[in-house]
Design a protein around this motif. Structure first.
Motif, PDB file in Angstrom:
ATOM      1  N   ARG A 124      30.272  84.488  13.243  1.00  5.00           N
ATOM      2  CA  ARG A 124      29.354  85.382  13.961  1.00  5.00           C
ATOM      3  C   ARG A 124      29.807  86.827  13.784  1.00  5.00           C
ATOM      4  N   SER A 125      28.932  87.727  14.095  1.00 10.21           N
ATOM      5  CA  SER A 125      29.200  89.152  13.896  1.00 10.21           C
ATOM      6  C   SER A 125      30.411  89.620  14.685  1.00 10.21           C
ATOM      7  N   LEU A 126      31.105  90.578  14.110  1.00  8.82           N
ATOM      8  CA  LEU A 126      32.238  91.228  14.760  1.00  8.82           C
ATOM      9  C   LEU A 126      31.770  92.578  15.274  1.00  8.82           C
ATOM     10  N   THR A 127      32.520  93.143  16.202  1.00  6.83           N
ATOM     11  CA  THR A 127      32.220  94.506  16.633  1.00  6.83           C
ATOM     12  C   THR A 127      33.369  95.400  16.192  1.00  6.83           C
ATOM     13  N   GLY A 128      33.070  96.670  16.023  1.00  5.53           N
ATOM     14  CA  GLY A 128      34.082  97.623  15.589  1.00  5.53           C
ATOM     15  C   GLY A 128      33.984  97.869  14.104  1.00  5.53           C
ATOM     16  N   GLU A 129      35.052  98.431  13.589  1.00  8.85           N
ATOM     17  CA  GLU A 129      35.059  98.880  12.197  1.00  8.85           C
ATOM     18  C   GLU A 129      36.352  98.451  11.518  1.00  8.85           C
ATOM     19  N   HIS A 130      36.219  98.006  10.270  1.00  6.97           N
ATOM     20  CA  HIS A 130      37.406  97.679   9.479  1.00  6.97           C
ATOM     21  C   HIS A 130      37.738  98.900   8.629  1.00  6.97           C
ATOM     22  N   ALA A 131      38.491  99.827   9.211  1.00  7.43           N
ATOM     23  CA  ALA A 131      38.952 101.037   8.526  1.00  7.43           C
ATOM     24  C   ALA A 131      40.326 101.360   9.094  1.00  7.43           C
ATOM     25  N   VAL A 132      41.203 101.889   8.272  1.00 10.13           N
ATOM     26  CA  VAL A 132      42.563 102.190   8.714  1.00 10.13           C
ATOM     27  C   VAL A 132      42.510 103.074   9.963  1.00 10.13           C
ATOM     28  N   GLY A 133      43.244 102.638  10.995  1.00 13.73           N
ATOM     29  CA  GLY A 133      43.290 103.347  12.262  1.00 13.73           C
ATOM     30  C   GLY A 133      42.247 102.875  13.258  1.00 13.73           C
ATOM     31  N   SER A 134      41.247 102.149  12.791  1.00 15.40           N
ATOM     32  CA  SER A 134      40.200 101.630  13.667  1.00 15.40           C
ATOM     33  C   SER A 134      40.528 100.200  14.084  1.00 15.40           C
ATOM     34  N   SER A 135      39.710  99.678  14.994  1.00 11.01           N
ATOM     35  CA  SER A 135      39.879  98.304  15.457  1.00 11.01           C
ATOM     36  C   SER A 135      38.567  97.560  15.370  1.00 11.01           C
ATOM     37  N   PHE A 136      38.672  96.240  15.281  1.00 10.43           N
ATOM     38  CA  PHE A 136      37.494  95.386  15.330  1.00 10.43           C
ATOM     39  C   PHE A 136      37.827  94.184  16.206  1.00 10.43           C
ATOM     40  N   SER A 137      36.787  93.611  16.799  1.00  9.54           N
ATOM     41  CA  SER A 137      36.943  92.464  17.694  1.00  9.54           C
ATOM     42  C   SER A 137      36.307  91.242  17.053  1.00  9.54           C
ATOM     43  N   VAL A 138      36.976  90.088  17.207  1.00 11.93           N
ATOM     44  CA  VAL A 138      36.445  88.823  16.698  1.00 11.93           C
ATOM     45  C   VAL A 138      36.012  87.953  17.866  1.00 11.93           C
ATOM     46  N   TYR A 139      34.891  87.262  17.678  1.00 14.31           N
ATOM     47  CA  TYR A 139      34.301  86.395  18.694  1.00 14.31           C
ATOM     48  C   TYR A 139      34.065  85.027  18.068  1.00 14.31           C
ATOM     49  N   PHE A 140      34.178  83.992  18.882  1.00 15.99           N
ATOM     50  CA  PHE A 140      33.916  82.630  18.420  1.00 15.99           C
ATOM     51  C   PHE A 140      32.906  81.978  19.348  1.00 15.99           C
ATOM     52  N   GLY A 141      32.039  81.154  18.779  1.00 15.71           N
ATOM     53  CA  GLY A 141      31.041  80.471  19.581  1.00 15.71           C
ATOM     54  C   GLY A 141      30.144  81.472  20.288  1.00 15.71           C
ATOM     55  N   ASP A 142      29.787  81.152  21.538  1.00 17.46           N
ATOM     56  CA  ASP A 142      28.898  82.039  22.285  1.00 17.46           C
ATOM     57  C   ASP A 142      29.647  82.909  23.290  1.00 17.46           C
ATOM     58  N   ALA A 143      30.956  83.052  23.080  1.00 15.51           N
ATOM     59  CA  ALA A 143      31.779  83.857  23.994  1.00 15.51           C
ATOM     60  C   ALA A 143      31.307  85.308  24.023  1.00 15.51           C
ATOM     61  N   GLU A 144      31.320  85.887  25.209  1.00  9.94           N
ATOM     62  CA  GLU A 144      30.975  87.296  25.349  1.00  9.94           C
ATOM     63  C   GLU A 144      32.207  88.190  25.275  1.00  9.94           C
ATOM     64  N   ARG A 145      33.367  87.614  25.546  1.00 13.52           N
ATOM     65  CA  ARG A 145      34.631  88.352  25.481  1.00 13.52           C
ATOM     66  C   ARG A 145      35.270  88.075  24.124  1.00 13.52           C
ATOM     67  N   PRO A 146      35.808  89.098  23.472  1.00 17.37           N
ATOM     68  CA  PRO A 146      36.430  88.857  22.167  1.00 17.37           C
ATOM     69  C   PRO A 146      37.645  87.935  22.275  1.00 17.37           C
ATOM     70  N   ALA A 147      37.812  87.092  21.267  1.00 12.73           N
ATOM     71  CA  ALA A 147      38.986  86.219  21.201  1.00 12.73           C
ATOM     72  C   ALA A 147      40.220  87.026  20.837  1.00 12.73           C
ATOM     73  N   ALA A 148      40.035  88.081  20.047  1.00 11.15           N
ATOM     74  CA  ALA A 148      41.146  88.939  19.636  1.00 11.15           C
ATOM     75  C   ALA A 148      40.604  90.280  19.162  1.00 11.15           C
ATOM     76  N   VAL A 149      41.456  91.296  19.269  1.00 12.05           N
ATOM     77  CA  VAL A 149      41.142  92.627  18.756  1.00 12.05           C
ATOM     78  C   VAL A 149      42.228  92.991  17.758  1.00 12.05           C
ATOM     79  N   MET A 150      41.806  93.425  16.582  1.00 10.87           N
ATOM     80  CA  MET A 150      42.722  93.770  15.499  1.00 10.87           C
ATOM     81  C   MET A 150      42.627  95.257  15.193  1.00 10.87           C
ATOM     82  N   GLN A 151      43.768  95.905  15.078  1.00 12.94           N
ATOM     83  CA  GLN A 151      43.827  97.280  14.599  1.00 12.94           C
ATOM     84  C   GLN A 151      44.166  97.219  13.119  1.00 12.94           C
ATOM     85  N   VAL A 152      43.411  97.923  12.297  1.00 10.15           N
ATOM     86  CA  VAL A 152      43.642  97.927  10.860  1.00 10.15           C
ATOM     87  C   VAL A 152      44.746  98.944  10.552  1.00 10.15           C
ATOM     88  N   LEU A 153      45.878  98.445  10.046  1.00  7.94           N
ATOM     89  CA  LEU A 153      47.006  99.312   9.706  1.00  7.94           C
ATOM     90  C   LEU A 153      46.986  99.723   8.241  1.00  7.94           C
TER      91      LEU A 153
END
Length: 149
Positions: free
Chosen positions: A34-63
């Motif tokens: 399913r779609s992620l939110t945020g941006e995959h760019a150095v210094g930015s973050s994106f959130s990953v979601y699984f199933g129909d969850a409204e809260r992200p399972a994890a947030v990743m900062q792109v280093l």
């Protein structure tokens, strides 16, 4: 500190593999389904979601994001993931193929949860491989092998 390590041979060009790892659309295709939110760019973050969850399972900062090296730092998610680093080294293996070296590093301790994550990473990296080669991805929930209630 223990790490999860995987090595995958992929019969697809290095650029295709990189693009699937280093874009939110690509990550959704092989990992989350399913779609992620945020941006995959150095210094930015994106959130990953699984199933129909409204809260992200994890947030990743792109280093790091270069053609042969992508690094994320987990800033939110399961307690055991906080401040771990997820690294993809993508290198040409010749004849148009790619070798992917994956590391999920800096776990505080080995545990049953870490073992399940290692199993699932293997499944999702297989989804990345088959998707890069043929377009047949097996993102969540198809790729989930070790389930948590």
């Amino acid at each position: 500190m223990p790490d999860i390590l995987h090595r995958i041979s992929i019969d697809a060009p290095q650029q295709r593999v990189h693009d699937l790892i280093a874009s939110t659309d690509g990550i959704a295709r092989w990992w989350t389904g399913r779609s992620l939110t945020g941006e995959h760019a150095v210094g930015s973050s994106f959130s990953v979601y699984f199933g129909d969850a409204e809260r992200p399972a994890a947030v990743m900062q792109v280093l790091t994001d270069s053609p042969d090296h992508v690094v994320w730092r987990v800033t939110d998610g399961p307690d055991a993931w906080i401040d771990t680093r997820i690294t993809f080294i993508v290198r040409s293996s010749g004849h148009g193929g790619t070798t992917l070296l994956f590391t999920h590093a800096d776990w505080q301790k080995a545990s049953e949860f870490m073992s399940g994550c290692s199993t699932n990473w293997g499944a999702y990296l297989t989804s990345l491989k088959t998707g890069a080669e043929s377009g047949a991805f097996a993102a969540f929930p198809a790729g989930e092998i070790s389930r948590w209630a």
